[in-house]
Design an enzyme around this catalytic site. Structure first.
Site, PDB file in Angstrom:
ATOM      1  N   SER A  55       0.861  -1.176   0.000  1.00  0.00           N
ATOM      2  CA  SER A  55       0.000   0.000   0.000  1.00  0.00           C
ATOM      3  C   SER A  55       0.894   1.221   0.000  1.00  0.00           C
ATOM      4  CB  SER A  55      -0.903   0.008   1.236  1.00  0.00           C
ATOM      5  OG  SER A  55      -1.782   1.121   1.220  1.00  0.00           O
ATOM      6  N   ARG A 300      -0.473  -4.430  -6.845  1.00  0.00           N
ATOM      7  CA  ARG A 300      -1.697  -5.052  -6.343  1.00  0.00           C
ATOM      8  C   ARG A 300      -2.896  -4.319  -6.912  1.00  0.00           C
ATOM      9  NH1 ARG A 300      -3.886  -3.178  -0.554  1.00  0.00           N
ATOM     10  NH2 ARG A 300      -5.757  -3.745  -1.700  1.00  0.00           N
ATOM     11  N   THR A 336      -6.742   1.957   4.728  1.00  0.00           N
ATOM     12  CA  THR A 336      -6.315   1.277   5.948  1.00  0.00           C
ATOM     13  C   THR A 336      -7.214   1.615   7.125  1.00  0.00           C
ATOM     14  OG1 THR A 336      -4.016   1.274   5.175  1.00  0.00           O
ATOM     15  CG2 THR A 336      -4.384   0.898   7.518  1.00  0.00           C
ATOM     16  N   CYS A 482      -0.538  -7.168 -17.332  1.00  0.00           N
ATOM     17  CA  CYS A 482       0.123  -7.862 -16.224  1.00  0.00           C
ATOM     18  C   CYS A 482       1.448  -7.167 -15.910  1.00  0.00           C
ATOM     19  CB  CYS A 482       0.373  -9.321 -16.571  1.00  0.00           C
ATOM     20  SG  CYS A 482       1.368 -10.188 -15.318  1.00  0.00           S
ATOM     21  N   CYS A 505       4.283 -14.450 -10.843  1.00  0.00           N
ATOM     22  CA  CYS A 505       3.078 -13.777 -10.347  1.00  0.00           C
ATOM     23  C   CYS A 505       3.320 -13.088  -9.004  1.00  0.00           C
ATOM     24  CB  CYS A 505       1.946 -14.789 -10.218  1.00  0.00           C
ATOM     25  SG  CYS A 505       0.380 -14.081  -9.675  1.00  0.00           S
ATOM     26  N   CYS A 508      -1.307  -9.769  -7.859  1.00  0.00           N
ATOM     27  CA  CYS A 508      -2.015  -8.484  -7.905  1.00  0.00           C
ATOM     28  C   CYS A 508      -3.479  -8.650  -8.306  1.00  0.00           C
ATOM     29  CB  CYS A 508      -1.304  -7.513  -8.844  1.00  0.00           C
ATOM     30  SG  CYS A 508      -1.474  -7.879 -10.604  1.00  0.00           S
ATOM     31  N   CYS A 511      -5.198  -9.652 -13.775  1.00  0.00           N
ATOM     32  CA  CYS A 511      -5.666 -10.506 -14.870  1.00  0.00           C
ATOM     33  C   CYS A 511      -7.080 -11.008 -14.617  1.00  0.00           C
ATOM     34  CB  CYS A 511      -4.705 -11.672 -15.071  1.00  0.00           C
ATOM     35  SG  CYS A 511      -4.444 -12.691 -13.596  1.00  0.00           S
TER      36      CYS A 511
END
Length: 536
Positions: A55, A300, A336, A482, A505, A508, A511
């Site tokens: 984040s 992400r 958050t 991606c 990978c 995130c 896709c």
């Protein structure tokens, strides 16, 4: 290899929480504060707590003040008070200072590493008696005979790529509880199954998402300005793509730099990763990074739908909280505090009522939902471009969201245009030399790791689409959106095929969201797999 539930060991708890992010840990800790005898388990798929957490992050401290009074005396490892806010409009060659909107006034807030903060929260929860199990993926749901959620099934470990047990095979157990708290984060593997099974989104708009890409840099000595928070809009994005940048100055000459953009863009050949790298080479940004070195990177998905897309958050035997429910406040660029609050609300509800029933009403009556309602029209106001979006944002800010209208959200994958229909602008992006040089190098800085001899966790539901319709209609956009070069079109003696580099990978979920045919299904890999983010 699969086995029937009767063959699995069952471990009972009073509450099982799936996901050791801020919402899940806040829920678990609050449960033990209110009822020390209650047995609470937290299941986390990353090898270490915080390793999959990414984040910005600037946080509002009020929920922490409620959850852990006195926390400021022993704060998380990375926690820098905000000293100054700046917002810029970017052109290709310049940046122009513009007024900071009230939603982004960060006076009294803190810049943190959310991953490090979750490690810190986990220590507090364990000290209170919560059982936390990192490195175990909740791969499936367990069910009661009446159709209610009974708990989760921990994924088997030691399964080879063909689904057969290896010498290292260990069967996963079931963890049962009267209530399962789904705190998986954005586009959770099990949460999306529950939303579909119980039609939790029947009365809400489609959820909409963004992708956030972030890097942590060690700057040359003296370049950091601890506590400085900078955001920007404009270049390198087209006017019809929602998004912008952040640069957060930590202590010790470190900065968190990143880019967030909406996944409802139309261009099938647009690369979010490349847009971020171009931003880093802007004349006002590049000098900050020159002479420094990248420490860590990652990506992400970010939930952006707001109150219109909030699904029903209760079902028989389970509840949704945090980003899994969709509680991020987009204009603030913060989630958050919402995650922490939703976790605490969940804990207080479960102690008072003992079941999931009634939690949806409680959440919608809480400050969490009220905050989303006030800003509900700002993100969808950008559906018709940046300038109209800025006008909508100004009106909604002045009226505090009191106008009698609610704009609609749309499904991101439906907004992509076919390659033959989309006329991409000449972005004239420049050659780059700052690291990382490409997406594979970025994967290195994410420290991602998967045993390649395990079932591929990126399931293609209709592989023929990838080599036929998608080639002709969209030119395989998965190879562009991606951020980790997982998808690659390869020509060999058998013709064109899709190669999935699953080991790259970074989890995130882009896709799973953006694929125009919705044939990519992201499922959780073996426990402990994935990125190992450091202070992201």
């Amino acid at each position: 290899m699969t086995s029937s539930p009767a063959e699995r060991e069952i471990m009972p708890y009073d509450v099982v929480v799936v996901g050791a992010g801020p919402s899940g840990l806040a829920c678990a800790l609050r449960l033990k504060q209110l009822d020390p005898e209650r047995m609470v388990a937290v299941i986390e798929k990353s090898a270490e707590i915080g390793a999959h957490i990414l984040s910005g992050a600037v946080i509002e401290p009020q929920p922490l003040d409620e959850l852990l009074p006195g926390w400021r005396e022993q704060p998380p490892p990375v926690c820098v008070p905000v000293e100054k806010d700046q917002l810029f409009f970017m052109t290709r060659a310049k940046r122009i200072r513009v007024p900071t909107p009230p939603q982004q006034n960060n006076h009294g807030n803190f810049i943190v590493s959310l991953g490090a903060m979750c490690q810190w929260l986990a220590d507090k929860a364990e000290a209170a008696g919560v059982d936390i199990f990192p490195g175990y993926s909740a791969s499936d749901l367990a069910w009661n005979a009446d159709g209610s959620v009974a708990g989760v099934i921990i994924g088997d470990m030691g399964i080879n790529r063909d689904g057969e047990p290896k010498d290292s095979y260990v069967q996963g157990i079931e963890i049962h509880a009267p209530v399962t708290v789904m705190a998986e984060g954005c586009r959770g593997h099990l949460s999306k199954q529950l939303i579909r099974k119980f039609a939790l989104d029947a009365d809400s708009d489609p959820q909409t998402y963004g992708i956030g890409i972030k890097e942590l840099w060690q700057l040359a000595p003296g370049k950091g300005q601890a506590g400085l928070v900078q955001h920007s809009i404009g270049w390198p994005l087209d006017p019809d793509i929602y998004g912008g940048s952040f640069i957060y100055h930590l202590d010790k000459d470190r900065v968190a730099i990143g880019f967030v953009l909406g996944l409802d863009y139309a261009d099938p050949e647009f690369s979010p990763f490349e847009a971020f790298q171009q931003f880093k080479h802007h004349p006002s940004v590049r000098p900050l990074l020159e002479g420094g070195e990248i420490i860590s990177s990652g990506a992400r998905a970010v939930v952006e739908g707001g109150i219109q897309s909030l699904p029903r958050v209760e079902m028989p035997g389970a509840i949704l909280i945090g980003d899994g429910a969709g509680l991020l406040n987009v204009p603030k660029i913060k989630g958050t505090h919402q995650a922490l609050r939703s976790g605490m609300e969940a804990a207080e509800h479960l102690v008072a009522k003992g079941s999931a029933e009634g939690f949806d009403k409680r959440l919608r009556d809480s400050a969490v939902a009220h905050e989303l309602h006030k800003v509900r029209n700002i993100r969808p106001g950008f559906h018709k471009g940046m300038w109209r979006g800025l006008l909508t944002a100004a009106i909604e800010t002045v009226t505090a969201g009191k106008l009698p209208r609610t704009l609609k959200n749309h499904a991101d994958h439906e907004q992509m245009q076919q390659a033959t229909e989309y006329d991409a602008p000449d972005r004239a992006w420049q050659e780059r030399d700052l690291p990382p040089r490409d997406r594979l190098a970025s994967v290195y800085f994410a420290a991602t790791a998967h045993d390649e001899d395990q079932p591929v966790h990126l399931q293609i539901l209709d592989p023929d689409v990838c080599t036929t319709r998608c080639v002709a209609e969209y030119n395989n956009p998965c190879t562009q959106f991606c951020p980790a070069s997982v998808y690659e079109m390869v020509e060999d003696e058998n013709g064109l095929r899709l190669q999935i580099n699953a080991a790259n990978c970074v989890h995130c979920k882009t896709c799973d969201i953006k694929d125009p045919y919705q044939v990519i299904n992201w499922v959780t890999p073996e426990g402990g797999s994935g990125p190992n983010y450091q202070n992201l």
